[in-house]
Scaffold this motif. Structure first.
Motif, PDB file in Angstrom:
ATOM      1  N   ASN A 120      36.457  78.185  26.304  1.00 32.64           N
ATOM      2  CA  ASN A 120      36.993  77.473  27.454  1.00 32.64           C
ATOM      3  C   ASN A 120      36.964  75.994  27.128  1.00 32.64           C
ATOM      4  N   ILE A 121      38.123  75.371  27.167  1.00 29.88           N
ATOM      5  CA  ILE A 121      38.247  73.930  26.969  1.00 29.88           C
ATOM      6  C   ILE A 121      38.920  73.386  28.213  1.00 29.88           C
ATOM      7  N   SER A 122      38.194  72.560  28.945  1.00 32.03           N
ATOM      8  CA  SER A 122      38.682  72.052  30.227  1.00 32.03           C
ATOM      9  C   SER A 122      39.095  73.246  31.084  1.00 32.03           C
ATOM     10  N   ASP A 123      40.331  73.279  31.529  1.00 30.43           N
ATOM     11  CA  ASP A 123      40.815  74.384  32.361  1.00 30.43           C
ATOM     12  C   ASP A 123      41.512  75.473  31.553  1.00 30.43           C
ATOM     13  N   TYR A 124      41.418  75.408  30.240  1.00 27.58           N
ATOM     14  CA  TYR A 124      42.119  76.346  29.386  1.00 27.58           C
ATOM     15  C   TYR A 124      41.182  77.421  28.848  1.00 27.58           C
ATOM     16  N   HIS A 125      41.657  78.666  28.881  1.00 24.76           N
ATOM     17  CA  HIS A 125      40.946  79.754  28.224  1.00 24.76           C
ATOM     18  C   HIS A 125      41.682  80.039  26.917  1.00 24.76           C
ATOM     19  N   ILE A 126      40.928  80.158  25.831  1.00 25.84           N
ATOM     20  CA  ILE A 126      41.502  80.344  24.503  1.00 25.84           C
ATOM     21  C   ILE A 126      40.845  81.549  23.855  1.00 25.84           C
ATOM     22  N   SER A 139      45.312  87.369  28.613  1.00 20.95           N
ATOM     23  CA  SER A 139      46.678  86.972  28.236  1.00 20.95           C
ATOM     24  C   SER A 139      47.631  87.018  29.429  1.00 20.95           C
ATOM     25  N   HIS A 140      47.355  87.865  30.386  1.00 20.02           N
ATOM     26  CA  HIS A 140      48.204  87.947  31.575  1.00 20.02           C
ATOM     27  C   HIS A 140      47.790  86.940  32.645  1.00 20.02           C
ATOM     28  N   HIS A 141      46.826  86.120  32.301  1.00 23.01           N
ATOM     29  CA  HIS A 141      46.342  85.104  33.239  1.00 23.01           C
ATOM     30  C   HIS A 141      46.436  83.705  32.637  1.00 23.01           C
ATOM     31  N   GLY A 142      47.341  83.534  31.672  1.00 22.18           N
ATOM     32  CA  GLY A 142      47.631  82.202  31.148  1.00 22.18           C
ATOM     33  C   GLY A 142      46.766  81.729  29.995  1.00 22.18           C
ATOM     34  N   SER A 143      45.974  82.599  29.388  1.00 18.29           N
ATOM     35  CA  SER A 143      45.140  82.139  28.279  1.00 18.29           C
ATOM     36  C   SER A 143      45.972  81.974  27.010  1.00 18.29           C
ATOM     37  N   TYR A 144      45.469  81.152  26.112  1.00 17.52           N
ATOM     38  CA  TYR A 144      46.111  80.888  24.829  1.00 17.52           C
ATOM     39  C   TYR A 144      45.424  81.702  23.740  1.00 17.52           C
ATOM     40  N   HIS A 145      46.176  82.012  22.701  1.00 23.99           N
ATOM     41  CA  HIS A 145      45.641  82.761  21.568  1.00 23.99           C
ATOM     42  C   HIS A 145      46.100  82.096  20.279  1.00 23.99           C
ATOM     43  N   PHE A 146      45.130  81.739  19.420  1.00 26.84           N
ATOM     44  CA  PHE A 146      45.428  81.128  18.134  1.00 26.84           C
ATOM     45  C   PHE A 146      44.862  82.003  17.025  1.00 26.84           C
ATOM     46  N   TYR A 147      45.643  82.181  15.975  1.00 27.88           N
ATOM     47  CA  TYR A 147      45.288  83.098  14.900  1.00 27.88           C
ATOM     48  C   TYR A 147      45.812  82.577  13.570  1.00 27.88           C
ATOM     49  N   GLY A 164      47.970  78.903  10.989  1.00 32.52           N
ATOM     50  CA  GLY A 164      47.754  78.917   9.540  1.00 32.52           C
ATOM     51  C   GLY A 164      48.312  77.689   8.855  1.00 32.52           C
ATOM     52  N   VAL A 165      47.746  77.390   7.720  1.00 30.97           N
ATOM     53  CA  VAL A 165      48.110  76.172   6.994  1.00 30.97           C
ATOM     54  C   VAL A 165      49.561  76.121   6.573  1.00 30.97           C
ATOM     55  N   ASP A 166      50.162  77.273   6.377  1.00 26.65           N
ATOM     56  CA  ASP A 166      51.528  77.272   5.888  1.00 26.65           C
ATOM     57  C   ASP A 166      52.556  77.224   7.009  1.00 26.65           C
ATOM     58  N   ILE A 167      52.158  76.833   8.191  1.00 27.73           N
ATOM     59  CA  ILE A 167      53.055  76.772   9.341  1.00 27.73           C
ATOM     60  C   ILE A 167      53.314  75.348   9.810  1.00 27.73           C
ATOM     61  N   TRP A 168      52.317  74.494   9.776  1.00 27.11           N
ATOM     62  CA  TRP A 168      52.374  73.201  10.456  1.00 27.11           C
ATOM     63  C   TRP A 168      52.523  72.012   9.520  1.00 27.11           C
ATOM     64  N   ASN A 169      53.209  72.178   8.416  1.00 29.00           N
ATOM     65  CA  ASN A 169      53.449  71.087   7.465  1.00 29.00           C
ATOM     66  C   ASN A 169      52.161  70.428   6.982  1.00 29.00           C
ATOM     67  N   PHE A 170      51.074  71.129   7.088  1.00 29.48           N
ATOM     68  CA  PHE A 170      49.782  70.676   6.576  1.00 29.48           C
ATOM     69  C   PHE A 170      49.319  69.367   7.186  1.00 29.48           C
ATOM     70  N   ILE A 171      49.817  69.076   8.365  1.00 20.66           N
ATOM     71  CA  ILE A 171      49.395  67.895   9.114  1.00 20.66           C
ATOM     72  C   ILE A 171      48.550  68.390  10.271  1.00 20.66           C
ATOM     73  N   PRO A 172      47.333  67.898  10.385  1.00 17.96           N
ATOM     74  CA  PRO A 172      46.486  68.352  11.496  1.00 17.96           C
ATOM     75  C   PRO A 172      47.170  68.122  12.848  1.00 17.96           C
ATOM     76  N   VAL A 173      47.078  69.109  13.698  1.00 18.47           N
ATOM     77  CA  VAL A 173      47.646  69.010  15.042  1.00 18.47           C
ATOM     78  C   VAL A 173      46.546  69.254  16.056  1.00 18.47           C
ATOM     79  N   ASN A 174      46.667  68.630  17.204  1.00 17.98           N
ATOM     80  CA  ASN A 174      45.632  68.808  18.210  1.00 17.98           C
ATOM     81  C   ASN A 174      46.014  69.889  19.214  1.00 17.98           C
ATOM     82  N   PHE A 175      45.070  70.230  20.039  1.00 15.45           N
ATOM     83  CA  PHE A 175      45.270  71.293  21.014  1.00 15.45           C
ATOM     84  C   PHE A 175      46.469  71.004  21.922  1.00 15.45           C
TER      85      PHE A 175
END
Length: 185
Positions: A120-126, A139-147, A164-175
């Motif tokens: 739980n980060i702030s009002d977010y369930h992950i 998942s049916h209540h608005g939670s996020y899933h990262f894999y 995964g590293v091969d998705i985001w141009n290897f640039i760190p991204v925030n939540f």
């Protein structure tokens, strides 16, 4: 464009996402060691060392000493090197969500090791898992899933995406960037 080409994927093997929560950041990361292994078979051992140093530099450029980081699997193919890398990486707490290439017999110096991890980060369930799920807790209540694991072959679905590293141009991204990305798709 959130996908990268294979040439870029061969240069760096790291992704961190972070969420600034008070003075603490929460990082979510998936390493692409399957890809590194393939690349390492094709390249000189000196390049391996350069890539590992780049991974460490990238991590330490966005993770502070007070930060908490969750690694979403496949941290290191050689279990003998896990502690060596962990000691060099910034972060107050480093947690591993086990991937299929992580040594399940050794805990190493992780702050904790999980098969899946709800957060739980702030009002977010992950929901964190090495593997992508079609449905996940809340998942049916608005939670996020990262894999990780899927190397970009699983498209984002509902409020889930591959970090995964091969998705985001290897640039760190925030939540917030991940949330914005998922809300726009």
């Amino acid at each position: 464009e959130h996908r990268t080409n294979r040439l870029e994927a061969e240069k760096i093997s790291e992704l961190i996402t972070k969420h600034n929560h008070s003075t603490k950041k929460i990082g979510i990361e998936a390493f692409s060691n399957e890809q590194k292994e393939l690349i390492y078979k094709l390249i000189d051992p000196e390049i391996k060392s350069v890539m590992d140093e780049k991974i460490i530099d990238n991590w330490n450029s966005v993770v502070g000493e007070k930060d908490t980081v969750y690694v979403v699997g496949d941290f290191c193919l050689c279990s003998k090197k896990v502690n060596h890398y962990l000691e060099r990486l910034k972060g107050n707490q480093k947690f591993l969500i086990r991937g299929n290439h992580d040594d399940v017999k050794q805990i190493h110096n992780w702050s904790g090791v999980f098969d899946v991890k709800p957060l739980n980060i702030s009002d977010y369930h992950i929901w964190l898992s090495h593997y992508g799920h079609r449905v996940w807790n809340r998942s049916h209540h608005g939670s996020y899933h990262f894999y990780g694991h899927s190397h970009g072959t699983l498209p984002p679905y509902n409020k889930s995406c591959d970090v995964g590293v091969d998705i985001w141009n290897f640039i760190p991204v925030n939540f917030e960037q991940l949330v914005n990305f998922l809300n726009k798709k």
